[in-house]
Design an enzyme around this catalytic site. Structure first.
Site, mmCIF file in Angstrom:
data_model
loop_
_atom_site.group_PDB
_atom_site.id
_atom_site.type_symbol
_atom_site.label_atom_id
_atom_site.label_comp_id
_atom_site.label_asym_id
_atom_site.label_seq_id
_atom_site.Cartn_x
_atom_site.Cartn_y
_atom_site.Cartn_z
ATOM 1 N N ASP A 109 -7.476 2.844 -2.759
ATOM 2 C CA ASP A 109 -6.605 3.386 -3.808
ATOM 3 C C ASP A 109 -5.558 4.310 -3.192
ATOM 4 O O ASP A 109 -5.837 5.008 -2.214
ATOM 5 C CB ASP A 109 -7.464 4.145 -4.829
ATOM 6 C CG ASP A 109 -6.754 4.336 -6.156
ATOM 7 O OD1 ASP A 109 -5.625 3.828 -6.318
ATOM 8 O OD2 ASP A 109 -7.331 4.995 -7.044
ATOM 9 N N GLY B 239 0.324 2.886 -3.872
ATOM 10 C CA GLY B 239 1.566 3.131 -4.611
ATOM 11 C C GLY B 239 2.086 4.545 -4.382
ATOM 12 O O GLY B 239 3.274 4.748 -4.093
ATOM 13 N N TRP C 39 1.420 6.541 -1.919
ATOM 14 C CA TRP C 39 1.792 6.690 -0.507
ATOM 15 C C TRP C 39 3.234 6.212 -0.306
ATOM 16 O O TRP C 39 4.029 6.862 0.370
ATOM 17 C CB TRP C 39 0.822 5.876 0.348
ATOM 18 C CG TRP C 39 1.025 6.000 1.825
ATOM 19 C CD1 TRP C 39 0.479 6.928 2.653
ATOM 20 C CD2 TRP C 39 1.827 5.140 2.654
ATOM 21 N NE1 TRP C 39 0.888 6.708 3.949
ATOM 22 C CE2 TRP C 39 1.717 5.616 3.978
ATOM 23 C CE3 TRP C 39 2.629 4.015 2.406
ATOM 24 C CZ2 TRP C 39 2.374 5.014 5.048
ATOM 25 C CZ3 TRP C 39 3.282 3.416 3.465
ATOM 26 C CH2 TRP C 39 3.149 3.914 4.769
ATOM 27 N N HIS D 262 1.275 -1.372 -0.208
ATOM 28 C CA HIS D 262 0.237 -2.408 -0.127
ATOM 29 C C HIS D 262 0.234 -3.065 1.257
ATOM 30 O O HIS D 262 -0.824 -3.372 1.803
ATOM 31 C CB HIS D 262 0.456 -3.478 -1.199
ATOM 32 C CG HIS D 262 0.295 -2.951 -2.603
ATOM 33 N ND1 HIS D 262 -0.726 -2.103 -2.958
ATOM 34 C CD2 HIS D 262 1.024 -3.149 -3.735
ATOM 35 C CE1 HIS D 262 -0.624 -1.807 -4.249
ATOM 36 N NE2 HIS D 262 0.431 -2.420 -4.737
ATOM 37 N N LEU E 251 -19.407 -8.501 11.533
ATOM 38 C CA LEU E 251 -19.282 -7.786 10.257
ATOM 39 C C LEU E 251 -19.253 -8.753 9.065
ATOM 40 O O LEU E 251 -18.512 -9.738 9.071
ATOM 41 C CB LEU E 251 -17.984 -6.959 10.271
ATOM 42 C CG LEU E 251 -17.703 -6.134 9.020
ATOM 43 C CD1 LEU E 251 -18.616 -4.906 8.974
ATOM 44 C CD2 LEU E 251 -16.242 -5.687 8.967
ATOM 45 N N ARG F 292 -14.178 6.176 -2.326
ATOM 46 C CA ARG F 292 -12.934 5.910 -3.059
ATOM 47 C C ARG F 292 -11.876 6.863 -2.539
ATOM 48 O O ARG F 292 -12.099 8.091 -2.491
ATOM 49 C CB ARG F 292 -13.099 6.091 -4.569
ATOM 50 C CG ARG F 292 -11.799 5.767 -5.301
ATOM 51 C CD ARG F 292 -11.921 5.645 -6.800
ATOM 52 N NE ARG F 292 -10.669 5.155 -7.356
ATOM 53 C CZ ARG F 292 -10.529 4.524 -8.500
ATOM 54 N NH1 ARG F 292 -11.572 4.292 -9.244
ATOM 55 N NH2 ARG F 292 -9.343 4.115 -8.914
ATOM 56 N N GLU G 40 -24.747 6.402 -2.604
ATOM 57 C CA GLU G 40 -24.091 7.714 -2.512
ATOM 58 C C GLU G 40 -22.588 7.499 -2.679
ATOM 59 O O GLU G 40 -22.039 6.519 -2.172
ATOM 60 C CB GLU G 40 -24.359 8.353 -1.138
ATOM 61 C CG GLU G 40 -25.803 8.715 -0.899
ATOM 62 C CD GLU G 40 -26.283 9.865 -1.793
ATOM 63 O OE1 GLU G 40 -25.443 10.674 -2.241
ATOM 64 O OE2 GLU G 40 -27.493 9.934 -2.043
HETATM 65 C C1 FPP Z 1 -4.590 0.451 -5.070
HETATM 66 O O1 FPP Z 1 -3.454 1.224 -4.890
HETATM 67 C C2 FPP Z 1 -4.499 -0.770 -4.327
HETATM 68 C C3 FPP Z 1 -4.498 -2.039 -4.835
HETATM 69 C C4 FPP Z 1 -4.571 -2.397 -6.248
HETATM 70 C C5 FPP Z 1 -4.386 -3.179 -3.959
HETATM 71 C C6 FPP Z 1 -5.218 -3.089 -2.730
HETATM 72 C C7 FPP Z 1 -4.661 -4.015 -1.791
HETATM 73 C C8 FPP Z 1 -4.508 -3.790 -0.479
HETATM 74 C C9 FPP Z 1 -4.912 -2.604 0.262
HETATM 75 C C10 FPP Z 1 -3.854 -4.830 0.261
HETATM 76 C C11 FPP Z 1 -4.688 -5.408 1.300
HETATM 77 C C12 FPP Z 1 -5.886 -6.069 0.897
HETATM 78 C C13 FPP Z 1 -6.209 -7.284 1.327
HETATM 79 C C14 FPP Z 1 -7.542 -7.838 1.069
HETATM 80 C C15 FPP Z 1 -5.250 -8.077 2.097
HETATM 81 P P1 FPP Z 1 -2.575 1.547 -6.143
HETATM 82 O O2 FPP Z 1 -1.485 0.541 -6.205
HETATM 83 O O3 FPP Z 1 -3.449 1.619 -7.348
HETATM 84 O O4 FPP Z 1 -2.005 2.929 -5.757
HETATM 85 P P2 FPP Z 1 -1.632 4.114 -6.750
HETATM 86 O O5 FPP Z 1 -2.913 4.485 -7.455
HETATM 87 O O6 FPP Z 1 -1.148 5.178 -5.836
HETATM 88 O O7 FPP Z 1 -0.585 3.599 -7.675
#
Ligand code: FPP
Length: 238
Positions: free
Chosen positions: A21, A24, A26, A38, A132, A186, A205
């Site tokens: 999480d 966005g 970042w 992403h 893994l 998280r 945990e």
């Molecule tokens: C949450 O950040 C992230 C996601 C919904 C997408 C997670 C995807 C990746 C890390 C890409 C790579 C994964 C794979 C398997 C290739 P957010 O967009 O909710 O961020 P925010 O809460 O700051 O808006």
């Protein structure tokens, strides 16, 4: 299991689940589009897979796209799907080189046919790998997973309620044959499960960190394991 990690004795969990999480936020901090976050998040994930194995973790399960994420703006959904597609195809060589076993959890029928084929190929090609166990939750929602499991149970002819057991239900979940996570991490400061592995996380945990996913690294992972080491799990006993 107690292991030496970078010179420190730590109780290294067998199975770590992560809610990725903060991509966005970042990107926003850098005045860049959310998709930039992403992309960086995907790079970080690759490195964390290597670090996890090196530290002694056997299973890593990440939440990449939830059943609710379709509600995001269409261009963001498209970029995420492109990113997954790129990752799935481009990654095969590296998965084999690193001897990783890859699995997907979630409702595949909601993904494009091409992606379903890629998922099938990746799982099949890596099935005998002994490194893994890396699991990606795609179009995943825990309640949806449980409803799908119950439907399959009934379709398989399990109609007698007296016959139902926790073990039977677990075997119908997408995570069948995987141990439950010992530790859930998280990132980004949010402290909720967001419909992630509700059944499987019953005794895990939880470690919440304010670090945004694209800034997550080996040190942060070790820090979460350090916190985990400091806790004692009693599974309801004393
Ligand atoms: C949450 O950040 C992230 C996601 C919904 C997408 C997670 C995807 C990746 C890390 C890409 C790579 C994964 C794979 C398997 C290739 P957010 O967009 O909710 O961020 P925010 O809460 O700051 O808006």
């Amino acid at each position: 299991m107690l292991k030496s990690v970078d010179g420190e004795m730590l109780n290294v969990p067998e199975h770590v689940a992560i809610i990725l999480d903060g991509n966005g936020r970042w990107a926003k901090k850098r005045f860049r589009p959310r998709t930039f976050g992403h992309k960086k998040g995907a790079e970080v994930l690759e490195q964390i897979c290597e670090d996890a194995w090196d530290i002694g973790i056997k299973y890593l399960t990440v939440y990449a796209f939830s059943t609710e994420n379709w509600k995001r703006p269409q261009d963001e959904v498209d970029t995420l799907m492109d990113l997954f597609h790129h990752y799935l195809t481009d990654y095969l060589g590296r998965i084999m080189k690193n001897n990783m076993r890859i699995r997907f959890i979630g409702d595949r029928s909601g993904l494009s046919e091409k992606m379903q084929e890629e998922i099938y190929d990746l799982e099949r090609e890596s099935v005998y790998n002994t490194g893994l166990h890396f699991t990606i939750a795609l179009n995943y929602g825990s309640r949806d997973e449980m409803v799908r499991a119950m439907k399959r149970m009934v379709r398989d002819g399990h109609h007698d309620p007296e016959e139902f057991t926790e073990e039977m239900f677990s075997a119908y979940l997408d995570t069948a044959e995987m141990p439950d996570p010992d530790l859930l991490i998280r990132t980004s400061g949010e402290e909720r499960l967001s419909n992630y592995m509700l059944w499987q996380l019953a005794y895990s945990e939880f470690v919440f960190t304010p670090v945004l996913w694209p800034d997550f690294n080996r040190e942060e992972l070790i820090n979460a394991i350090r916190i985990y080491t400091g806790r004692s799990r009693r599974y309801g006993g004393v």
